[in-house]
Design a protein around this motif. Structure first.
Motif, PDB file in Angstrom:
ATOM      1  N   ILE A  61      10.533  -8.143  11.687  1.00  0.00           N
ATOM      2  CA  ILE A  61       9.550  -8.565  10.690  1.00  0.00           C
ATOM      3  C   ILE A  61      10.151  -9.636   9.793  1.00  0.00           C
ATOM      4  O   ILE A  61       9.517 -10.658   9.506  1.00  0.00           O
ATOM      5  CB  ILE A  61       9.058  -7.364   9.853  1.00  0.00           C
ATOM      6  N   MET A  62      11.403  -9.435   9.364  1.00  0.00           N
ATOM      7  CA  MET A  62      12.050 -10.379   8.452  1.00  0.00           C
ATOM      8  C   MET A  62      12.223 -11.760   9.058  1.00  0.00           C
ATOM      9  O   MET A  62      12.097 -12.760   8.346  1.00  0.00           O
ATOM     10  CB  MET A  62      13.411  -9.822   8.025  1.00  0.00           C
ATOM     11  N   VAL A  63      12.479 -11.842  10.354  1.00  0.00           N
ATOM     12  CA  VAL A  63      12.702 -13.148  10.985  1.00  0.00           C
ATOM     13  C   VAL A  63      11.427 -13.724  11.604  1.00  0.00           C
ATOM     14  O   VAL A  63      11.461 -14.772  12.228  1.00  0.00           O
ATOM     15  CB  VAL A  63      13.824 -13.081  12.051  1.00  0.00           C
ATOM     16  N   GLY A  64      10.307 -13.025  11.422  1.00  0.00           N
ATOM     17  CA  GLY A  64       9.033 -13.537  11.913  1.00  0.00           C
ATOM     18  C   GLY A  64       8.769 -13.263  13.379  1.00  0.00           C
ATOM     19  O   GLY A  64       7.847 -13.830  13.956  1.00  0.00           O
ATOM     20  N   GLN A  65       9.564 -12.405  13.995  1.00  0.00           N
ATOM     21  CA  GLN A  65       9.374 -12.066  15.407  1.00  0.00           C
ATOM     22  C   GLN A  65       8.086 -11.255  15.608  1.00  0.00           C
ATOM     23  O   GLN A  65       7.442 -11.327  16.634  1.00  0.00           O
ATOM     24  CB  GLN A  65      10.580 -11.271  15.912  1.00  0.00           C
ATOM     25  N   THR A  66       7.732 -10.451  14.584  1.00  0.00           N
ATOM     26  CA  THR A  66       6.528  -9.621  14.642  1.00  0.00           C
ATOM     27  C   THR A  66       5.988  -9.456  13.231  1.00  0.00           C
ATOM     28  O   THR A  66       6.565  -9.962  12.269  1.00  0.00           O
ATOM     29  CB  THR A  66       6.834  -8.259  15.297  1.00  0.00           C
ATOM     30  N   HIS A  67       4.880  -8.744  13.093  1.00  0.00           N
ATOM     31  CA  HIS A  67       4.267  -8.509  11.790  1.00  0.00           C
ATOM     32  C   HIS A  67       4.075  -7.011  11.583  1.00  0.00           C
ATOM     33  O   HIS A  67       3.996  -6.246  12.538  1.00  0.00           O
ATOM     34  CB  HIS A  67       2.894  -9.198  11.703  1.00  0.00           C
ATOM     35  N   MET A  68       3.965  -6.624  10.324  1.00  0.00           N
ATOM     36  CA  MET A  68       3.668  -5.226  10.016  1.00  0.00           C
ATOM     37  C   MET A  68       2.226  -4.941  10.413  1.00  0.00           C
ATOM     38  O   MET A  68       1.379  -5.830  10.392  1.00  0.00           O
ATOM     39  CB  MET A  68       3.862  -4.944   8.528  1.00  0.00           C
ATOM     40  N   ILE A  69       1.961  -3.702  10.762  1.00  0.00           N
ATOM     41  CA  ILE A  69       0.604  -3.299  11.092  1.00  0.00           C
ATOM     42  C   ILE A  69      -0.193  -3.238   9.795  1.00  0.00           C
ATOM     43  O   ILE A  69       0.216  -2.547   8.858  1.00  0.00           O
ATOM     44  CB  ILE A  69       0.586  -1.932  11.800  1.00  0.00           C
ATOM     45  N   PRO A  70      -1.318  -3.942   9.693  1.00  0.00           N
ATOM     46  CA  PRO A  70      -2.086  -3.896   8.450  1.00  0.00           C
ATOM     47  C   PRO A  70      -2.691  -2.512   8.215  1.00  0.00           C
ATOM     48  O   PRO A  70      -3.070  -1.831   9.157  1.00  0.00           O
ATOM     49  CB  PRO A  70      -3.173  -4.953   8.637  1.00  0.00           C
ATOM     50  N   PHE A  71      -2.760  -2.123   6.956  1.00  0.00           N
ATOM     51  CA  PHE A  71      -3.352  -0.836   6.584  1.00  0.00           C
ATOM     52  C   PHE A  71      -4.865  -0.948   6.717  1.00  0.00           C
ATOM     53  O   PHE A  71      -5.463  -1.893   6.209  1.00  0.00           O
ATOM     54  CB  PHE A  71      -2.975  -0.490   5.149  1.00  0.00           C
ATOM     55  N   PRO A  72      -5.513   0.005   7.396  1.00  0.00           N
ATOM     56  CA  PRO A  72      -6.970  -0.071   7.536  1.00  0.00           C
ATOM     57  C   PRO A  72      -7.661   0.123   6.184  1.00  0.00           C
ATOM     58  O   PRO A  72      -7.542   1.184   5.570  1.00  0.00           O
ATOM     59  CB  PRO A  72      -7.318   1.062   8.506  1.00  0.00           C
ATOM     60  N   THR A  73      -8.340  -0.900   5.702  1.00  0.00           N
ATOM     61  CA  THR A  73      -8.924  -0.848   4.368  1.00  0.00           C
ATOM     62  C   THR A  73      -9.980   0.247   4.224  1.00  0.00           C
ATOM     63  O   THR A  73     -10.211   0.732   3.125  1.00  0.00           O
ATOM     64  CB  THR A  73      -9.548  -2.201   3.987  1.00  0.00           C
ATOM     65  N   GLU A  74     -10.584   0.673   5.329  1.00  0.00           N
ATOM     66  CA  GLU A  74     -11.579   1.742   5.222  1.00  0.00           C
ATOM     67  C   GLU A  74     -10.933   3.076   4.850  1.00  0.00           C
ATOM     68  O   GLU A  74     -11.617   4.001   4.412  1.00  0.00           O
ATOM     69  CB  GLU A  74     -12.404   1.879   6.504  1.00  0.00           C
ATOM     70  N   MET A  75      -9.627   3.188   4.988  1.00  0.00           N
ATOM     71  CA  MET A  75      -8.924   4.417   4.613  1.00  0.00           C
ATOM     72  C   MET A  75      -8.456   4.398   3.161  1.00  0.00           C
ATOM     73  O   MET A  75      -8.025   5.404   2.626  1.00  0.00           O
ATOM     74  CB  MET A  75      -7.732   4.646   5.539  1.00  0.00           C
ATOM     75  N   GLU A  76      -8.539   3.237   2.527  1.00  0.00           N
ATOM     76  CA  GLU A  76      -8.098   3.122   1.140  1.00  0.00           C
ATOM     77  C   GLU A  76      -9.134   3.741   0.209  1.00  0.00           C
ATOM     78  O   GLU A  76     -10.315   3.431   0.299  1.00  0.00           O
ATOM     79  CB  GLU A  76      -7.906   1.646   0.784  1.00  0.00           C
ATOM     80  N   PRO A  77      -8.722   4.633  -0.697  1.00  0.00           N
ATOM     81  CA  PRO A  77      -9.682   5.234  -1.620  1.00  0.00           C
ATOM     82  C   PRO A  77     -10.359   4.173  -2.480  1.00  0.00           C
ATOM     83  O   PRO A  77      -9.715   3.230  -2.946  1.00  0.00           O
ATOM     84  CB  PRO A  77      -8.825   6.157  -2.486  1.00  0.00           C
ATOM     85  N   SER A  78     -11.658   4.300  -2.678  1.00  0.00           N
ATOM     86  CA  SER A  78     -12.403   3.285  -3.427  1.00  0.00           C
ATOM     87  C   SER A  78     -11.865   3.120  -4.850  1.00  0.00           C
ATOM     88  O   SER A  78     -11.885   2.026  -5.397  1.00  0.00           O
ATOM     89  CB  SER A  78     -13.889   3.615  -3.449  1.00  0.00           C
ATOM     90  N   LYS A  79     -11.346   4.200  -5.448  1.00  0.00           N
ATOM     91  CA  LYS A  79     -10.802   4.099  -6.805  1.00  0.00           C
ATOM     92  C   LYS A  79      -9.563   3.199  -6.861  1.00  0.00           C
ATOM     93  O   LYS A  79      -9.201   2.703  -7.923  1.00  0.00           O
ATOM     94  CB  LYS A  79     -10.494   5.480  -7.373  1.00  0.00           C
TER      95      LYS A  79
END
Length: 98
Positions: A61-79
């Motif tokens: 991730i640090m050298v740009g070989q890959t990316h972190m998996i994005p967090f699914p926003t539908e799982m984020e609490p609305s608050k």
């Protein structure tokens, strides 16, 4: 195994640390099986990987070989979501001010 946990600096209990930040490192060993059962009960992934595998992924991730998996926003609490003034970009969670 105490020696293995010590050699890894207890980084193999990162999940437990975030659930119970005030426990001692030795208590993580006792809590790990309980937390794993809780995760299984609720269908939450409990991922255990070697320190070397995690280190390799971090460097990739640090050298740009890959990316972190994005967090699914539908799982984020609305608050916890920003309601005005901020929008999420598609670039791995960076934010823009409107």
């Amino acid at each position: 195994n105490d020696a293995l946990d010590f050699s890894h600096g207890w980084l193999n209990y990162q999940i437990e640390h975030h659930v119970w930040p005030d426990l001692s490192m030795l208590q993580y060993q006792k809590g790990a099986p309980q937390l794993k059962k809780i995760c299984e009960k609720y269908g939450v992934p409990y991922v255990q990987e070697s320190v070397w595998n995690r280190l390799r992924k971090t460097v990739d991730i640090m050298v740009g070989q890959t990316h972190m998996i994005p967090f699914p926003t539908e799982m984020e609490p609305s608050k916890d979501k920003a309601t005005k003034g901020l929008t999420w970009k598609s670039s791995n969670g960076a934010i823009d001010e409107e």
